[in-house]
Write a protein that holds these residues in place. Structure first.
Motif, mmCIF file in Angstrom:
data_model
loop_
_atom_site.group_PDB
_atom_site.id
_atom_site.type_symbol
_atom_site.label_atom_id
_atom_site.label_comp_id
_atom_site.label_asym_id
_atom_site.label_seq_id
_atom_site.Cartn_x
_atom_site.Cartn_y
_atom_site.Cartn_z
ATOM 1 N N ASP A 151 -81.031 -23.483 87.743
ATOM 2 C CA ASP A 151 -80.829 -24.928 87.893
ATOM 3 C C ASP A 151 -79.654 -25.246 88.823
ATOM 4 O O ASP A 151 -79.567 -26.339 89.371
ATOM 5 N N VAL A 152 -78.770 -24.284 89.038
ATOM 6 C CA VAL A 152 -77.653 -24.467 89.968
ATOM 7 C C VAL A 152 -78.174 -24.731 91.383
ATOM 8 O O VAL A 152 -77.551 -25.465 92.159
ATOM 9 N N LEU A 153 -79.334 -24.192 91.701
ATOM 10 C CA LEU A 153 -79.893 -24.363 93.039
ATOM 11 C C LEU A 153 -80.132 -25.838 93.361
ATOM 12 O O LEU A 153 -79.887 -26.276 94.481
ATOM 13 N N ARG A 154 -80.577 -26.606 92.366
ATOM 14 C CA ARG A 154 -80.776 -28.047 92.598
ATOM 15 C C ARG A 154 -79.457 -28.731 92.942
ATOM 16 O O ARG A 154 -79.403 -29.600 93.809
ATOM 17 N N GLN A 155 -78.392 -28.322 92.256
ATOM 18 C CA GLN A 155 -77.070 -28.894 92.544
ATOM 19 C C GLN A 155 -76.646 -28.565 93.975
ATOM 20 O O GLN A 155 -76.117 -29.420 94.690
ATOM 21 N N THR B 139 -72.524 -32.557 102.089
ATOM 22 C CA THR B 139 -72.535 -32.085 103.474
ATOM 23 C C THR B 139 -73.218 -30.720 103.519
ATOM 24 O O THR B 139 -72.572 -29.676 103.466
ATOM 25 N N PRO B 140 -74.552 -30.739 103.613
ATOM 26 C CA PRO B 140 -75.287 -29.477 103.574
ATOM 27 C C PRO B 140 -74.999 -28.601 104.794
ATOM 28 O O PRO B 140 -74.953 -29.074 105.921
ATOM 29 N N ASP B 141 -74.781 -27.344 104.520
ATOM 30 C CA ASP B 141 -74.555 -26.336 105.545
ATOM 31 C C ASP B 141 -75.899 -25.638 105.766
ATOM 32 O O ASP B 141 -76.581 -25.290 104.801
ATOM 33 N N ALA B 142 -76.304 -25.451 107.019
ATOM 34 C CA ALA B 142 -77.629 -24.891 107.321
ATOM 35 C C ALA B 142 -77.819 -23.510 106.697
ATOM 36 O O ALA B 142 -78.883 -23.219 106.134
ATOM 37 N N MET C 279 -78.250 -23.928 102.946
ATOM 38 C CA MET C 279 -79.561 -24.491 102.646
ATOM 39 C C MET C 279 -80.647 -23.416 102.743
ATOM 40 O O MET C 279 -81.519 -23.328 101.887
ATOM 41 N N ARG C 280 -80.557 -22.576 103.770
ATOM 42 C CA ARG C 280 -81.534 -21.513 103.957
ATOM 43 C C ARG C 280 -81.457 -20.497 102.813
ATOM 44 O O ARG C 280 -82.463 -20.128 102.210
ATOM 45 N N ALA C 281 -80.241 -20.057 102.477
ATOM 46 C CA ALA C 281 -80.059 -19.075 101.401
ATOM 47 C C ALA C 281 -80.495 -19.649 100.050
ATOM 48 O O ALA C 281 -81.111 -18.952 99.239
ATOM 49 N N THR C 282 -80.195 -20.926 99.825
ATOM 50 C CA THR C 282 -80.597 -21.587 98.580
ATOM 51 C C THR C 282 -82.117 -21.652 98.487
ATOM 52 O O THR C 282 -82.701 -21.335 97.449
#
Length: 164
Positions: free
Chosen positions: A136-140, A146-149, A152-155
Motif C-alpha cells: 500500500d506504500v506504493l499508492r502513497q 513532485t514526482p521523480d521520473a 515513478m518508474r521503479a514504483t
C-alpha cells in the motif's frame, strides 16, 4: 502549545536480533549501520551502503537469506523518507526480493533442501511476504507532490511485480 511528536527513522532497528540472524556474509550485525547510512540522505555514502546491503540480503539479485525478511520493513520505511537519495534503487531491491524464487525452484528439483538445517525456502517465502505486506506504500509514493521520473518508474515496476 502542543508539541508535535516526531518519530525517529528506523527506530525499530533495536528490536531485531541482528547478530543472531544470518545474511549472505554470516552475521547480520552490520545491517543496522547500512540502513542508518541510507536514512541519513548522504548521496555519496548511500550508493556504497545500498550495494553492501543488496549483497547481504539479496545476493546476485535473486538469493535471499534469513535477514532479508527482517530488513524489508525498514526498506519500506526508507522509501517513504524524501531525504533518502536512493529511493528508486531501494524499490528495485524490493522488487528483486519479491521476485526471488531461487530456493523454491531448487527445492522443487531437490526436495531434500526442505530438510536442510537452514530454512532457505522459508526465508525466501517470508521475504516475499514482507514485501507484499506493505505494498500500500506504493499508492502513497505515486501521489507524491513532485514526482521523480525514476521513482515513478521503479514504483510502477514494483507494483506490476506485486500484482502478478
Amino acid at each position: 502549545m502542543t508539541a508535535t511528536k516526531r518519530t525517529t527513522p528506523l527506530a525499530g532497528l533495536g528490536h531485531v536480533p541482528w547478530p543472531d540472524i544470518k545474511d549472505s556474509t554470516g552475521s547480520a550485525a552490520a545491517i543496522p549501520s547500512l540502513l542508518t547510512t541510507l536514512a541519513r540522505g548522504d548521496a555519496a555514502s548511500a550508493g556504497p551502503a545500498l550495494g553492501q546491503l543488496r549483497r547481504r540480503i539479496c545476493q546476485f539479485g535473486f538469493v535471499v537469506d534469513q535477514a532479508t525478511a527482517a530488513t524489508v520493513p525498514f526498506l519500506w520505511e526508507l522509501v517513504r523518507l524524501p531525504q533518502v537519495t536512493c529511493r528508486a534503487e531501494i524499490l528495485r531491491l524490493l522488487k528483486s526480493i519479491a521476485d526471488a524464487r531461487q530456493w523454491e525452484t531448487t527445492a522443487a528439483a531437490y526436495p531434500k533442501l526442505h530438510h536442510h538445517p537452514d530454512d532457505y525456502v522459508g526465508w525466501e517465502r517470508e521475504a516475499r511476504h514482507a514485501v507484499h505486506a506493505q505494498r500500500d506504500v506504493l499508492r502513497q509514493l505515486l501521489r507524491e507532490p513532485t514526482p521523480d521520473a525514476e521513482m515513478m518508474r521503479a514504483t510502477s515496476e514494483l507494483a506490476a511485480a506485486l500484482d502478478d
